[in-house]
Write a protein that holds these residues in place. Structure first.
Motif, PDB file in Angstrom:
ATOM      1  N   PHE A  55     -41.250 -27.179  42.457  1.00  0.00           N
ATOM      2  CA  PHE A  55     -42.246 -27.824  41.623  1.00  0.00           C
ATOM      3  C   PHE A  55     -42.203 -29.314  41.912  1.00  0.00           C
ATOM      4  N   LEU A  56     -43.353 -29.899  42.205  1.00  0.00           N
ATOM      5  CA  LEU A  56     -43.434 -31.363  42.319  1.00  0.00           C
ATOM      6  C   LEU A  56     -43.952 -31.846  40.968  1.00  0.00           C
ATOM      7  N   THR A  57     -43.099 -32.498  40.199  1.00  0.00           N
ATOM      8  CA  THR A  57     -43.363 -32.635  38.761  1.00  0.00           C
ATOM      9  C   THR A  57     -44.148 -33.874  38.349  1.00  0.00           C
ATOM     10  N   MET A  58     -44.135 -34.934  39.177  1.00  0.00           N
ATOM     11  CA  MET A  58     -44.664 -36.252  38.784  1.00  0.00           C
ATOM     12  C   MET A  58     -43.808 -36.884  37.674  1.00  0.00           C
ATOM     13  N   ASN A  59     -42.671 -36.294  37.438  1.00  0.00           N
ATOM     14  CA  ASN A  59     -41.722 -36.878  36.486  1.00  0.00           C
ATOM     15  C   ASN A  59     -40.618 -37.537  37.301  1.00  0.00           C
ATOM     16  N   PRO A  60     -40.558 -38.859  37.314  1.00  0.00           N
ATOM     17  CA  PRO A  60     -39.613 -39.543  38.203  1.00  0.00           C
ATOM     18  C   PRO A  60     -38.152 -39.203  37.921  1.00  0.00           C
ATOM     19  N   ALA A  97     -42.533 -17.324  43.751  1.00  0.00           N
ATOM     20  CA  ALA A  97     -41.252 -17.712  44.356  1.00  0.00           C
ATOM     21  C   ALA A  97     -41.423 -18.467  45.669  1.00  0.00           C
ATOM     22  N   ASP A  98     -42.474 -18.124  46.433  1.00  0.00           N
ATOM     23  CA  ASP A  98     -42.645 -18.821  47.717  1.00  0.00           C
ATOM     24  C   ASP A  98     -43.733 -19.899  47.636  1.00  0.00           C
ATOM     25  N   LYS A  99     -44.161 -20.232  46.418  1.00  0.00           N
ATOM     26  CA  LYS A  99     -45.245 -21.216  46.261  1.00  0.00           C
ATOM     27  C   LYS A  99     -44.691 -22.593  45.927  1.00  0.00           C
ATOM     28  N   VAL A 100     -45.541 -23.576  46.145  1.00  0.00           N
ATOM     29  CA  VAL A 100     -45.221 -24.938  45.718  1.00  0.00           C
ATOM     30  C   VAL A 100     -46.168 -25.263  44.565  1.00  0.00           C
ATOM     31  N   ILE A 101     -45.601 -25.726  43.464  1.00  0.00           N
ATOM     32  CA  ILE A 101     -46.389 -25.867  42.240  1.00  0.00           C
ATOM     33  C   ILE A 101     -46.448 -27.333  41.804  1.00  0.00           C
ATOM     34  N   LEU A 102     -47.673 -27.763  41.546  1.00  0.00           N
ATOM     35  CA  LEU A 102     -47.910 -29.125  41.052  1.00  0.00           C
ATOM     36  C   LEU A 102     -48.504 -29.057  39.654  1.00  0.00           C
TER      37      LEU A 102
END
Lengths: 544, 290
Positions: free
Chosen positions: A11-16, A53-58
């Motif tokens: 997960f790319l969260t945008m939470n630093p 499981a194999d995905k990238v989540i934004l």
């Protein structure tokens, strides 16, 4: 009170504090936690859902400037130059010359009932080497029924001879916008409001009605969802009762896949009527529908040659554009809404329009000081560094039209703006360096909705012909991803609720097939979107 | 056919004042006035006979309509109730090009483009026209005018140079007024051909009627129409060069239309009515008598 934990590639969260995590827990439509599986176990019992499981989540993408008309036009066949994906996931191939346009519409024509009119949209002849569509082209589609082909800019249309005859358009018709050939005969191209209405009336087309009914809102939501969007604006609407009813009905369904934010057309009624009307509508807000935005349109468009430009004006010498709400009128409208506590989005394409809007905000702030107003310039395509500095000082935001770089960048370079101003248009780099909070947008249906494509534009700044338009204004992929999530949410005052993957926020996700931070930046637009999650509900995109 | 008039002019020029006069005047005609905002109008509530959301009906037969989602939709909806009014007047926004709005008359055969009246603020128009942001908007409006109403003449420092400058911006004839106080018939025409001169017309204005039993030389009529001071004209004439047909003449200020109409009927006589400034028309009248 069930809890679901989703593992993903990441997960790319945008939470630093935690920019990348492997697991997210969702409860009651909100994000319970983002971290490792071990950390999430502390919340108690959960179901593990491994489908991503194999995905990238934004965070779900936030489109800060689009129009629900995008859903309306998909009732009709698309005939544009570039590929475009319909709400049902069908990919329409771009049409590269007039013969291809005619051929597609000849095929479509055979599916219509006798006597029915044919309307098509998205026609874009700017890459046809100067060849215009003329009457004989459109008549090849049909001489038995009315045919109207609307251009991608929505300002120009081509009609067939059936339409011209019914509308009474001849060589003697003296109305602005009826294009005539060297011999004085109408070519079927109709450029202005009156000329187009003549065609629509002759063809018996109730354009406005079909463009904003409930079905149109559904199609808009679906085409947005396909692109990973979970929150989208309908950024200029007079909000007649029929439209509001369509919004309310559509958004009442759990299957409605986006959060929709209409912006009230502030100039359509006097503020003393508009303000109570919008306040009353806000009481009807639900999880998927938010009345809160207001919009003022100052000038026209750069490619439509109607933007208000500062000196030295258009590169090719075209006279300056037109005001919709001009410098003498903007204060009255802006100050009323500003004083009533609303956030106002101001459409400005040309730099003179941006200047007028910035000065109006400054006067409004002097008259009624207010913190965190976040008044936002929409498009601000020609804003220069000085204007960004003023915006920063005044607490304003910008939503930049990055897609323009690709779709019209070549025209801006060669004709409308000239090289220097084309290279600094939609200045994401300057916005970032100046500290102006910013988003980037598509203005659908003017260009297709697709935040990854919009981010690609801001990162690469490539025109359709492959020119890099303003190396210095390029931004990083990470910054562009922020602009289509938390950055856009900030310009809508939704950043405390949406835009990042963080405890307590809405469980709105864009589910991607690949990692935008790992693919080469020039491949950003090619990443597949599996679908979205909205408030914990999974929406898989139909496959083309 | 319903006459269709557009009132243009920059913000603050006096368009609303003019519309208030129109709605209060006793003209024997029912105007349907389309505005962006009722609130700006000064409507005496005792004269309102019906208030239906987007429309107010007044005791003198006039209607006020707000321009809703679209001007085109509003006009077309209005045309579905043709027995309610005689003349449509649209107030253009302060930055709009009123000529483009007047083009809408071609949309429907029931509409007849009557004229574009541009109201000018004598006190500020020069300064506005030189403004780098709105100057071109102002001069486009002036150029689009069929008839100019130079308003607020009490606020102009020096009128003669202003008149001279205005004539370089637009060939349209100029009416001068304070507080938009002008004879309504001069702006919107007489109810019908051969109608009487407006009873409330100031001394300077008059209407003149002409009749010819025999076919007329086109040049003579054109000369009369193009005389300075002629503000409006209406007529059905048999020209020597086109004796088989009625030639229908319609002039609003600078805009002259002569349209071939039905075949000439032998029982008819040619008729022409001019409205304008009395001194000029007085001279025309004497010319004709010779």
């Amino acid at each position: 009170m069930s809890t679901v934990v989703y593992p993903a590639r990441r997960f790319l969260t945008m939470n630093p504090n935690r920019p990348s995590v492997t697991h997210v827990a969702v409860r009651d439509g909100r994000i319970l936690g983002a971290g490792s599986l071990e950390e999430l176990r502390g919340w108690g019992k959960f179901d593990l859902d491994e489908r991503f499981a194999d995905k990238v989540i934004l965070p779900g993408f936030v489109e800060g400037h689009s129009h629900a008309y995008e859903g309306g036009v998909w009732k009709f066949p698309y005939v544009g130059y570039f590929d475009r994906v319909a709400p049902d996931g069908t990919r329409f191939k771009g049409l590269k010359n007039i013969d291809e346009v005619v051929a597609r519409l000849q095929a479509h024509e055979k599916t219509l009932a006798p006597g029915a009119s044919l309307l098509a949209w998205g026609f874009d002849p700017i890459y046809f080497g100067g060849r215009c569509m003329v009457l004989t082209d459109v008549d090849r589609i049909s001489t038995g029924r009315p045919v109207v082909i609307v251009h991608s800019n929505f300002h120009v249309a081509n009609a067939n001879s059936v339409v011209l005859a019914k509308a009474g358009i001849t060589r003697t018709t003296n109305v602005h916008g009826i294009v005539k050939d060297a011999s004085g005969e109408p070519t079927g191209e109709l450029q202005e409001m009156t000329a187009k209405y003549m065609a629509y009336r002759a063809a018996g087309m109730e354009i406005a009605a079909v463009l904003s009914d409930e079905q149109a809102v559904w199609r808009f939501a679906k085409v947005a969802q396909l692109a990973g969007v979970t929150t989208a604006t309908d950024l200029h609407n007079e909000l007649p009762e029929s439209t509001v009813e369509g919004y309310l009905k559509a958004s009442a369904s759990d299957d409605f896949p986006i959060r929709l934010l209409p912006a009230f057309a502030a100039a359509s009624v006097p503020p003393e009527q508009g303000i109570p009307r919008l306040q009353a509508l806000m009481k009807k807000n639900n999880d998927r529908l938010r009345f809160q935005l207001v919009k003022i349109v100052t000038d026209g468009s750069i490619q439509g040659l109607s933007a208000r430009m500062r000196w030295p004006g258009y590169y090719d010498g075209t006279p300056n554009g037109v005001w919709n709400v001009g410098p003498d009128d903007i204060d009255r409208i802006l100050l009323s809404w500003h004083s009533a506590g609303f956030q106002v989005h101001i459409h400005t394409n040309g730099d003179e329009a941006s200047e007028v809007a910035i000065e109006a905000v400054e006067r409004a702030l002097m008259a009624a000081p207010r913190w965190d107003h976040r008044h936002t310039l929409q498009h601000a395509q020609m804003a220069d560094a000085g204007q960004f500095r003023r915006m920063k000082a005044l607490g304003m935001c910008a939503n930049l039209f990055a897609n323009h770089l690709f779709y019209w960048g070549d025209i801006h370079y060669a004709k409308t703006l000239g090289p220097e101003r084309a290279e600094r248009m939609d200045a994401c780099g300057t916005a970032l360096a100046t500290g102006v909070p910013f988003a980037i947008h598509c203005d659908a249906p003017v260009t297709p909705i697709g935040p990854l494509f919009t981010a690609w534009c801001a990162v690469n700044r490539l025109t359709a012909s492959g020119r890099t338009l303003g190396e210095a204004e390029r931004i990083s992929v990470a910054d562009a991803l922020r602009a289509i999530t938390l950055g856009a949410a900030y310009t809508l005052k939704l950043d405390e609720e949406l835009g990042s993957i963080d405890v307590g926020k809405r469980a709105d996700f864009a589910i991607l097939d690949d990692d935008p931070l790992s693919v080469p930046p020039e491949k950003l637009k090619d990443i597949g979107v599996w679908g979205t999650v909205l408030g914990g509900k999974v929406f898989e995109a139909p496959k083309s | 056919m319903t006459p269709f008039t557009v009132i243009g002019g920059f913000l603050g020029a006096g368009k609303t004042t003019l519309l208030n006069r129109l709605l209060r005047a006793d003209t024997g005609r029912r105007f349907a006035v389309l505005v962006n905002d009722f609130g700006a109008l000064d409507i005496d509530s005792r004269l309102v006979v019906a208030h239906g959301g987007d429309t107010i009906a007044l005791a003198n037969g006039c209607l006020c309509c707000t321009i809703g989602d679209s001007l085109v939709t509003t006009i077309l909806a209005l045309l579905e109730q043709p027995d309610r009014f005689d003349h449509i007047v649209v107030e253009a926004s302060g930055v709009a090009d009123p000529g483009r709005i007047a083009d809408l008359a071609v949309l429907d055969q029931r509409l007849a483009r009557d004229g574009v009246i541009v109201v000018v603020d004598a006190g500020s128009v020069r300064e506005r026209s030189a403004d780098r942001r709105v100057g071109d908007t102002v001069t486009r409006q002036l150029a689009a005018a069929d008839l100019l109403l130079l308003n607020k003449t009490d606020l102009a420092d020096d009128l003669p140079p202003l008149r001279g400058w205005l004539s370089t911006q637009s060939p349209a004839p100029v009416l001068e007024a304070r507080h938009a106080d002008v004879a309504i018939d001069l702006l919107f025409g007489l109810p019908r051909l051969g109608g009487a001169a407006p009873a409330d017309a100031p001394d300077a204005f008059a209407s003149w009627s002409y009749e010819w039993a025999e076919p007329v030389e086109r040049g003579i009529v054109l000369g009369m129409l193009r005389t300075a001071g002629v503000l409006r004209a209406k007529g059905i004439v048999r020209f020597i060069d086109s004796p088989a047909r009625r030639s229908v003449i319609h002039q609003v200020g600078n805009r002259l239309d002569i349209v071939d109409d039905e075949p000439w009927r032998e029982s008819e006589t040619s008729r022409l009515v001019l409205l304008g400034l009395k001194p000029t028309l007085g001279m025309l009248g004497s010319l004709q008598r010779e």
